[in-house]
Design a protein around this motif. Structure first.
Motif, PDB file in Angstrom:
ATOM      1  N   VAL A 257       0.867  -1.186   0.000  1.00 41.60           N
ATOM      2  CA  VAL A 257       0.000   0.000   0.000  1.00 41.60           C
ATOM      3  C   VAL A 257       0.899   1.230   0.000  1.00 41.60           C
ATOM      4  N   LYS A 258       0.366   2.316  -0.485  1.00 44.61           N
ATOM      5  CA  LYS A 258       1.132   3.553  -0.560  1.00 44.61           C
ATOM      6  C   LYS A 258       1.614   3.953   0.830  1.00 44.61           C
ATOM      7  N   GLY A 259       2.892   4.295   0.932  1.00 44.90           N
ATOM      8  CA  GLY A 259       3.470   4.713   2.194  1.00 44.90           C
ATOM      9  C   GLY A 259       4.134   3.588   2.966  1.00 44.90           C
ATOM     10  N   LEU A 260       3.798   2.340   2.673  1.00 45.21           N
ATOM     11  CA  LEU A 260       4.396   1.196   3.359  1.00 45.21           C
ATOM     12  C   LEU A 260       5.194   0.300   2.416  1.00 45.21           C
ATOM     13  N   PHE A 261       4.891   0.382   1.122  1.00 43.60           N
ATOM     14  CA  PHE A 261       5.603  -0.482   0.179  1.00 43.60           C
ATOM     15  C   PHE A 261       7.075  -0.109   0.085  1.00 43.60           C
ATOM     16  N   GLU A 262       7.368   1.161   0.347  1.00 41.59           N
ATOM     17  CA  GLU A 262       8.763   1.583   0.336  1.00 41.59           C
ATOM     18  C   GLU A 262       9.583   0.819   1.373  1.00 41.59           C
ATOM     19  N   ARG A 263       8.941   0.465   2.492  1.00 45.20           N
ATOM     20  CA  ARG A 263       9.626  -0.318   3.519  1.00 45.20           C
ATOM     21  C   ARG A 263       9.930  -1.729   3.010  1.00 45.20           C
ATOM     22  N   THR A 264       9.014  -2.294   2.245  1.00 50.08           N
ATOM     23  CA  THR A 264       9.258  -3.608   1.643  1.00 50.08           C
ATOM     24  C   THR A 264      10.482  -3.567   0.744  1.00 50.08           C
ATOM     25  N   ILE A 265      10.586  -2.534  -0.080  1.00 49.96           N
ATOM     26  CA  ILE A 265      11.736  -2.413  -0.971  1.00 49.96           C
ATOM     27  C   ILE A 265      13.024  -2.261  -0.166  1.00 49.96           C
ATOM     28  N   GLU A 266      12.960  -1.501   0.927  1.00 52.27           N
ATOM     29  CA  GLU A 266      14.130  -1.361   1.793  1.00 52.27           C
ATOM     30  C   GLU A 266      14.529  -2.711   2.380  1.00 52.27           C
ATOM     31  N   ASN A 267      13.545  -3.503   2.826  1.00 52.48           N
ATOM     32  CA  ASN A 267      13.839  -4.817   3.386  1.00 52.48           C
ATOM     33  C   ASN A 267      14.457  -5.740   2.340  1.00 52.48           C
ATOM     34  N   LEU A 268      13.935  -5.680   1.116  1.00 47.13           N
ATOM     35  CA  LEU A 268      14.471  -6.518   0.044  1.00 47.13           C
ATOM     36  C   LEU A 268      15.876  -6.076  -0.366  1.00 47.13           C
ATOM     37  N   SER A 269      16.208  -4.828  -0.089  1.00 48.35           N
ATOM     38  CA  SER A 269      17.574  -4.384  -0.382  1.00 48.35           C
ATOM     39  C   SER A 269      18.570  -5.010   0.596  1.00 48.35           C
ATOM     40  N   LEU A 270      18.075  -5.489   1.740  1.00 48.51           N
ATOM     41  CA  LEU A 270      18.923  -6.130   2.741  1.00 48.51           C
ATOM     42  C   LEU A 270      18.950  -7.646   2.581  1.00 48.51           C
ATOM     43  N   VAL A 271      17.780  -8.236   2.332  1.00 49.89           N
ATOM     44  CA  VAL A 271      17.650  -9.694   2.203  1.00 49.89           C
ATOM     45  C   VAL A 271      16.601  -9.983   1.139  1.00 49.89           C
ATOM     46  N   THR A 272      16.869 -10.935   0.277  1.00 47.35           N
ATOM     47  CA  THR A 272      15.858 -11.412  -0.665  1.00 47.35           C
ATOM     48  C   THR A 272      15.582 -12.883  -0.393  1.00 47.35           C
ATOM     49  N   GLY A 273      14.464 -13.380  -0.891  1.00 49.88           N
ATOM     50  CA  GLY A 273      14.040 -14.741  -0.602  1.00 49.88           C
ATOM     51  C   GLY A 273      14.313 -15.712  -1.737  1.00 49.88           C
ATOM     52  N   SER A 274      14.272 -16.982  -1.406  1.00 51.27           N
ATOM     53  CA  SER A 274      14.274 -18.017  -2.443  1.00 51.27           C
ATOM     54  C   SER A 274      12.854 -18.306  -2.903  1.00 51.27           C
ATOM     55  N   LEU A 275      11.883 -17.864  -2.123  1.00 51.35           N
ATOM     56  CA  LEU A 275      10.467 -17.957  -2.459  1.00 51.35           C
ATOM     57  C   LEU A 275       9.867 -16.565  -2.296  1.00 51.35           C
ATOM     58  N   CYS A 276       8.885 -16.245  -3.123  1.00 52.36           N
ATOM     59  CA  CYS A 276       8.204 -14.957  -3.004  1.00 52.36           C
ATOM     60  C   CYS A 276       6.702 -15.189  -3.017  1.00 52.36           C
ATOM     61  N   PHE A 277       6.056 -14.848  -1.904  1.00 54.24           N
ATOM     62  CA  PHE A 277       4.607 -14.961  -1.780  1.00 54.24           C
ATOM     63  C   PHE A 277       4.008 -13.555  -1.777  1.00 54.24           C
ATOM     64  N   ASN A 278       2.862 -13.400  -2.443  1.00 55.86           N
ATOM     65  CA  ASN A 278       2.198 -12.103  -2.416  1.00 55.86           C
ATOM     66  C   ASN A 278       0.812 -12.229  -3.018  1.00 55.86           C
ATOM     67  N   VAL A 279       0.052 -11.151  -2.872  1.00 61.64           N
ATOM     68  CA  VAL A 279      -1.238 -11.010  -3.537  1.00 61.64           C
ATOM     69  C   VAL A 279      -1.002 -10.263  -4.847  1.00 61.64           C
ATOM     70  N   PRO A 280      -1.925 -10.324  -5.798  1.00 61.24           N
ATOM     71  CA  PRO A 280      -1.681  -9.706  -7.107  1.00 61.24           C
ATOM     72  C   PRO A 280      -1.276  -8.241  -7.070  1.00 61.24           C
ATOM     73  N   VAL A 281      -1.915  -7.431  -6.222  1.00 62.14           N
ATOM     74  CA  VAL A 281      -1.546  -6.014  -6.188  1.00 62.14           C
ATOM     75  C   VAL A 281      -0.110  -5.848  -5.706  1.00 62.14           C
ATOM     76  N   GLY A 282       0.330  -6.711  -4.789  1.00 62.04           N
ATOM     77  CA  GLY A 282       1.702  -6.669  -4.316  1.00 62.04           C
ATOM     78  C   GLY A 282       2.686  -7.004  -5.422  1.00 62.04           C
ATOM     79  N   PHE A 283       2.364  -8.002  -6.240  1.00 62.32           N
ATOM     80  CA  PHE A 283       3.249  -8.350  -7.348  1.00 62.32           C
ATOM     81  C   PHE A 283       3.288  -7.242  -8.401  1.00 62.32           C
ATOM     82  N   SER A 284       2.170  -6.583  -8.607  1.00 66.61           N
ATOM     83  CA  SER A 284       2.143  -5.470  -9.548  1.00 66.61           C
ATOM     84  C   SER A 284       3.080  -4.352  -9.104  1.00 66.61           C
TER      85      SER A 284
END
Length: 605
Positions: free
Chosen positions: A283-310
């Motif tokens: 969601v707007k305002g919180l997705f930036e935190r997800t990107i920050e987290n992924l800049s530190l660690v990425t997964g071997s699996l990725c789970f999400n809902v369609p809007v998240g993948f978009s």
């Protein structure tokens, strides 16, 4: 198409019954199943004691717990719970979202047979949603409740329904009736923790999960140790790469929901994986935190809902470095909650080929809170979204086909629940005469001549309705079609037309998109009256009408709602699903306007 991961090939046994029903089963044998989630914890604390199991953000890095430290803390917390008189009949209400202490408390309770009841944090933090919180409290009568921050949750903790309940908080703040989570970590030397653990059996209730409540008050699904343990064996049977390399996720999906809290959390625990808690959201305002987290660690699996993948696809397209790290060790992209738009699917395929020359397994499954959750899974590679696959090992799927070969789905097996908490009437009505769970969902075969190609979700039976002409409308599938047709103008929508001559659509506006495009005029009764917007919707409906045949899917009128769906008023569930009946009841005037040809806010085809 080159897919990197190993998978179990589909092999389905089809059996047609004398009454016309069809039974589907996997030809593969169910693998070995542990008795308790604690068995997984013991295994990995022995085999990989220093591997990170749980982690949450702390400052610029992560607060981490290894498998060895997790087991030590789980046993201490479990002893404290027993020392405080907790047991199978004294549930723990968890009112906060995902967090490391939340995970430790849940595992400790499961370790000694104390049920936890995780509820959506919105129920506690949104004043108007406290009714849902009260309903859960009155249903399960908890003896203990947990929040991460007592000050932040002060209004909810002050509810009369929680008086007399032992409250635990990671940050107790100034609330004198709250005990610290740290106090649980001291343990209780008087408790025989090994004997208590030995008494936990596959039939022990591990947690009570509240259903979404999209059609009625939420029900409490008694989720047993067997349900969760069997389901992880079923999933790993279908996806053997989970056993070959410890999986890793950076995941935000809420633990009060079966997808995040049972499917994903237990997948890491069962297979010795690492769970990095993403404190962002799509969601707007919180997705930036997800990107920050992924800049530190990425997964071997990725789970999400369609809007998240978009949103993720857009971010990856803009950041070459993140794109490289994201795909570097990625084995699987898994979507759920709704069908993934095909352009998003193809975007990830194209990007994966450009980055590493291979495509991770892109897939989905089907299940419910009552099914632990996975029942069907697409575990062979395919090139399109929308397919939910074939029965997992040990599951029997009962199909009741209609004249068009659309099938009502019922299921049975060791991962299926047996009881709603304190509700024998709803429990009895949940099963048919042969003991199959009545799901209310409909599916169709991808290829009726090749059942190994799996099935596609085709809406909810209860959402279907008849027009005055007697024509059946499959509202669930039609909703998905219209969301694609009206993207990105619509955030969600309701299909109407029961006992009417025409199908209509009530559109919940994507306000940010409408304002960006200049569609910003509202009337004083809750609808948009922008000529440009109505013209754009009319154009799209006309184009769509040229591609369809028959009145069962022809949208003839539309109205755009200016007020978003309300969680406090019950129009939206904590999972983000619309309660269609509540929307139509609460917005009865707007529904009537939709069928008024003279109303200037209505777009008519």
């Amino acid at each position: 198409m080159t897919v990197t991961t190993g998978f179990q090939p589909h092999s389905v046994l089809k059996e047609k019954q004398p009454d016309g029903t069809i039974l589907l089963r996997s030809n593969h044998k169910l693998g070995d199943v542990v008795d308790r989630t604690g068995d997984w914890l013991h295994r990995w604390s022995n085999d990989a004691p220093d591997r990170v199991f749980l982690a949450e953000r702390s400052g610029a890095g992560w607060r981490q717990e290894s498998y060895a430290s997790t087991l030590q803390k789980v046993r201490a917390i479990a002893a404290s719970l027993l020392g405080r008189g907790m047991g199978q009949d004294t549930p723990i209400l968890i009112m906060s979202g995902n967090g490391l202490d939340h995970g430790l408390l849940s595992l400790a309770a499961q370790y000694v047979g104390v049920p936890t009841v995780p509820v959506a944090e919105q129920y506690s933090l949104i004043h108007g949603a406290h009714g849902r919180l009260r309903h859960a409290i009155e249903l399960v009568r908890p003896k203990m409740a947990y929040v991460i921050d007592a000050d932040h949750y002060a209004e909810a903790l002050a509810l009369d329904a929680l008086q007399g309940v032992d409250v635990i908080a990671s940050r107790p703040g100034h609330n004198t009736r709250v005990s610290s989570f740290a106090s649980l970590l001291r343990g209780d030397a008087s408790v025989d923790i090994d004997t208590a653990f030995a008494k936990v059996t596959p039939d022990t209730v591990a947690k009570i999960l509240m259903t979404s409540g999209s059609t009625s008050n939420p029900k409490g699904v008694e989720t047993t140790q067997r349900m969760m343990c069997v389901n992880q064996t079923q999933i790993a049977d279908a996806l053997p790469f989970l056993r070959q390399k410890p999986p890793r996720v950076v995941d935000w999906l809420p633990w009060n929901h079966v997808f995040g809290g049972s499917h994903n959390f237990n997948m890491m625990l069962a297979n010795g994986g690492s769970f990095y808690i993403d404190d962002g959201k799509p969601v707007k305002g919180l997705f930036e935190r997800t990107i920050e987290n992924l800049s530190l660690v990425t997964g071997s699996l990725c789970f999400n809902v369609p809007v998240g993948f978009s949103m993720l696809l857009d971010a990856l397209q803009k950041d070459e470095s993140l794109r490289q790290r994201f795909f570097d060790d990625l084995d699987m992209i898994f979507y759920a909650g709704a069908s993934l738009p095909q352009d998003i699917w193809q975007g990830f395929e194209k990007m994966a080929m450009e980055v590493k020359g291979e495509i991770p397994l892109m897939t989905s499954s089907w299940g419910m809170t009552e099914t632990a959750p996975a029942c069907l899974m697409q575990h062979e590679p395919i090139d399109r979204a929308g397919v939910v696959g074939v029965p997992l090992n040990g599951v029997t799927v009962k199909l009741l086909p209609d004249a068009d070969l659309r099938c009502e789905v019922r299921v049975s097996g060791p991962s299926i629940f047996e009881n709603y908490f304190n509700d024998p009437d709803k429990t009895a009505s949940a099963f048919d005469e042969d003991g199959y769970l009545i799901t209310g969902d409909a599916m169709v075969f991808v290829d009726k001549d090749d059942i190994d190609k799996g099935m596609k979700f085709d809406g909810r039976i209860s959402e279907d309705f008849k027009l005055l002409t007697g024509t059946w409308v499959r509202a669930g599938q039609l909703r998905l079609d219209m969301l694609a047709c009206l993207a990105p103008l619509a955030s969600d929508l309701v299909i109407t037309g029961a006992d009417r001559e025409q199908i209509g659509v009530m559109i919940f506006a994507n306000k940010a998109e409408l304002e960006r495009e200049g569609f910003s005029l509202e009337d004083d009764k809750g609808a948009y009256r922008c000529a440009l917007l109505q013209g754009e919707i009319h154009r799209r409906l006309v184009e769509r009408s040229r591609e369809i045949a028959g009145s069962s899917s022809l949208i003839s009128r539309a109205i755009v709602l200016s007020e978003p769906a309300s969680l406090p008023e019950g129009e939206m569930t904590a999972k983000g699903n619309l309660n269609y009946r509540k929307v139509l009841t609460r917005r009865a005037e707007l529904f009537q306007r939709l069928y008024d040809d003279a109303d200037p806010a209505v777009t008519i085809l």
